[in-house]
Design an enzyme around this catalytic site. Structure first.
Site, PDB file in Angstrom:
ATOM      1  N   HIS A  10      10.997  10.222 -34.447  1.00  0.00           N
ATOM      2  CA  HIS A  10      11.864   9.654 -33.396  1.00  0.00           C
ATOM      3  C   HIS A  10      11.282   8.333 -32.910  1.00  0.00           C
ATOM      4  CE1 HIS A  10      14.698  10.608 -29.858  1.00  0.00           C
ATOM      5  NE2 HIS A  10      14.164   9.443 -29.565  1.00  0.00           N
ATOM      6  N   HIS A 190      20.462  12.698 -29.340  1.00  0.00           N
ATOM      7  CA  HIS A 190      19.678  12.671 -28.096  1.00  0.00           C
ATOM      8  C   HIS A 190      20.413  13.549 -27.065  1.00  0.00           C
ATOM      9  CE1 HIS A 190      17.577   9.203 -29.699  1.00  0.00           C
ATOM     10  NE2 HIS A 190      16.961   8.941 -28.564  1.00  0.00           N
ATOM     11  N   GLU A 193      17.569  15.136 -22.245  1.00  0.00           N
ATOM     12  CA  GLU A 193      16.530  14.248 -21.684  1.00  0.00           C
ATOM     13  C   GLU A 193      16.864  14.063 -20.195  1.00  0.00           C
ATOM     14  OE1 GLU A 193      16.904  10.202 -22.943  1.00  0.00           O
ATOM     15  OE2 GLU A 193      14.835   9.657 -22.423  1.00  0.00           O
ATOM     16  N   ASP A 271       9.043   7.358 -29.422  1.00  0.00           N
ATOM     17  CA  ASP A 271      10.317   6.847 -28.901  1.00  0.00           C
ATOM     18  C   ASP A 271      10.373   5.309 -28.936  1.00  0.00           C
ATOM     19  OD1 ASP A 271      12.862   7.439 -27.993  1.00  0.00           O
ATOM     20  OD2 ASP A 271      12.276   7.959 -25.950  1.00  0.00           O
TER      21      ASP A 271
END
Ligand code: MCF
Ligand code: ZN
Length: 327
Positions: A10, A190, A193, A271
């Site tokens: 990722h 995604h 989060e 990330d």
């Protein structure tokens, strides 16, 4: 920690650009980007939504395939210096060529060539995941999925969605994900989060990805955690990002260990490393310091990651040999 061979699933391509690299391009092109940097030269953002706009401002100076080739080499050199032997990167035709498939092909060719050179020079393998941007909406995701379908192959192997999880529902994006799935692309979304456990449930039900980007808020719904474990859904955890953006108040509050204890397949990534002042080495150091992770834990996490990677079996076997080669 630096020497441990690592798999990273990722990573956002532009989000891995060092601030000095973006400042250099801005200077070359006469663009004033001073507002996105702090005095110490690092990226400046207040919160998640502001981070998204700073990301776009930084990307605005990457205007040619050559810029992306240079970026790709710089990113892979840095990743390899942190022990990464295999990486997957989120790329979007929204940023590379403005949504036009012919321009996208040129960007992709330049990125791929730079990645092949970096593989020879630094021993790191890269694969691409085409990414639609959630806050650009479902209509914008359709041409991105078509671009992805037309360029899917042995290098561009995945399709995903990033961006502001609070905008729109996953079900709005089924057309794009069905299109990508039909083209043979592997899927990741995604979720969880910012949008809570429900966002993970919704993403799984509507888009049927095999991996979830972040997913850490699933911890608030233990039935969901058990479903993730049972279905073998892999979480692309990015703890340093979660701490930097305030998803978690600190490393000890991060649910990665609790998810793992309950049988969920977790992996570790950075990330957008320079945005969040992290590297894969720093992630591992923090995991060791916070949860006492050692060699065996990291070996397990990397085995999970390469099993879940969106590349072919021959590539996985090559990487597994590197993971086994610990000196
Ligand atoms: O994972 C982080 C935070 N959550 C959501 N989106 C992003 C993250 N890092 C970058 N992004 C977004 C970025 O703002 O991904 C897109 C941009 O919209 C780029 S993917 C090539
Ligand atoms: Zn991300």
């Amino acid at each position: 920690m630096r020497e441990i061979p690592k798999v990273e699933l990722h990573l956002h391509h532009e989000g891995a650009a060092p601030p000095a690299f973006i400042r250099g391009l801005a200077k070359e092109k006469g663009v004033d980007l001073s507002g996105i940097f702090r005095e110490d030269g690092s990226y400046a953002f207040r919160d998640f939504v502001h981070f998204l706009s700073v990301y776009e401002a930084a990307t605005s100076v990457l205007t040619s395939p050559k810029d992306y080739a240079r970026l790709t080499r710089a990113v892979l050199e840095e990743s390899a210096a942190n022990g990464v032997v295999y990486s997957e990167t989120f790329l979007s035709p929204d940023f590379c060529g403005g949504g036009d498939v012919e321009a996208w092909r040129d960007y992709l060719a330049a990125i791929r060539e730079a990645a092949e050179e970096a593989e020879r020079d630094f021993g790191i393998t890269l694969r691409g995941i085409v990414t639609c941007i959630r806050h650009f909406g479902p209509e914008a995701a359709k041409p991105i999925a078509l671009c992805a379908a037309e360029t899917a192959g042995d290098w561009l192997t995945g399709f995903g969605m990033a961006g502001d999880e609070m905008k729109g529902k996953p079900a709005d994006f089924t057309w794009a994900f069905d299109c990508a799935r039909e083209a043979g692309l592997r899927l990741t979304v995604h979720a969880g989060e910012w949008g809570g456990a429900k966002s993970v449930r919704d993403a799984l039900a509507a888009l049927r990805p095999e991996r979830i980007g972040h997913g850490v808020q699933a911890i608030d719904d233990l039935a969901l955690v058990d479903d993730l474990a049972e279905q073998g859904i892999v979480l692309e955890c990015c703890p340093g990002s979660n701490v930097a953006l305030g998803v978690c108040p600190g490393w000890s509050a991060h649910p990665i260990q609790r998810l793992r204890d309950r049988g969920v397949k977790v992996t570790v990534s950075t990330d957008d490393p320079p945005f969040f002042h992290t590297t894969m080495t720093a992630e591992y150091e923090n995991l060791a310091a916070t949860f006492g992770w050692g060699e065996e834990d990291f070996a397990e996490i990397n085995a999970t990651a390469i099993d879940a990677a969106f590349c072919d079996e021959a590539t996985k076997d090559k990487i597994r040999k590197k993971l086994g080669d610990r000196t």
